[in-house]
Design a protein around this motif. Structure first.
Motif: not given
Length: 277
Positions: A259-272
């Protein structure tokens, strides 16, 4: 942004509101000598103020876009409707023979806001199952042998190659599935151990799982985190599954599930992104 909402309420005094207060005091003082008191007053309001948090929606599509034979095409099933948007996608490839291959196209899209995307091979869902074989000399001990034989190699592209491709059209070999981290511009024929003439080492399913089990952040050609979504580059990732021609009888009837799980986080204000994953 990972589906969290945050809001802050505050009061701000402007120069205009402070001066209006002083003016009221001055008028009241002037009127006192006439024996009357007149307090001028005025009120204005800004109604229906709203603060809203932005949205971030990750959608992943997958399709079998190339295959060694029509039999491999017909034996590959993807459900439901090739799209993971809040639900799991199941990919089933049955009756693989030595020399068979197929290319899966993965297209992550981040809708409404750009985001960084991480791919994880879910540890508890990865399994090698030993199958039944008519050959009494074949290794039948668990776990199965297919995970050590089936090559799982990833290429990435900013171009949609779904209009009919072959293995030779694959380029930009992702270092996560190249154990030698060789700068290989395009696919080369590997030997039984996944090694090519130029020295690249394509990973097996078991090796790829070891890399992706802790999560892999999608990156661009320069190694920087890849912004996927609005006003950013689209990304297509191609997974070549290939069973080497001289693999032997040990893999007969064996199965690999993952099983492959894909997760996303915002790019703005996200240096790490993903805490530096």
């Amino acid at each position: 942004m990972t589906e969290d909402n945050d809001s802050t309420d505050g009061v701000r005094f402007t120069r205009r509101s402070l001066l209006a207060g002083l003016g009221t005091i001055g008028v009241a003082g002037a009127g006192a000598g006439l024996g009357t008191t007149a307090l001028f007053s005025d009120g204005e309001s800004f109604a229906d103020n709203q603060l809203s948090a932005g949205a971030l929606n990750l959608r992943v599509t997958v399709d079998n876009i190339a295959h060694s034979t029509t039999t491999v095409r017909d034996n590959t099933e993807i459900s439901p409707k090739d799209t993971a948007d809040g639900e799991a996608v199941t990919i089933t490839v049955s009756d693989l023979k030595p020399g068979d291959w197929l290319v899966l196209e993965w297209n992550p899209e981040v809708i409404a806001n750009p985001g960084y995307v991480r791919v994880t091979s879910v540890d508890e869902d990865f399994a090698n199952t030993e199958g039944r074989t008519p050959d009494s000399e074949t290794d039948t001990d668990a776990p199965g042998d297919l995970g050590d034989a089936l090559l799982s190699t990833v290429w990435a592209s900013y171009d949609d190659l779904s209009g009919g491709i072959s293995r030779g059209d694959l380029e930009w070999l992702d270092p996560t599935t190249d154990k030698a981290e060789t700068d290989l511009p395009a696919w080369e024929r590997p030997d039984l151990d996944g090694v090519t003439d130029s020295g690249a080492h394509y990973t097996t399913m078991n090796e790829a799982h070891e890399v992706y089990r802790s999560g892999v952040l999608l990156r661009d050609e320069s190694g920087e985190p890849l912004a996927v979504g609005t006003n950013s580059d689209a990304a297509w990732f191609y997974q070549l599954l290939e069973l080497p021609i001289r693999v032997g009888n040990d893999v007969q009837g064996d199965e690999v599930s993952f099983t492959l799980r894909f997760d996303a986080e915002q790019t703005r204000n996200n240096a790490t992104p993903f805490d530096g994953a």
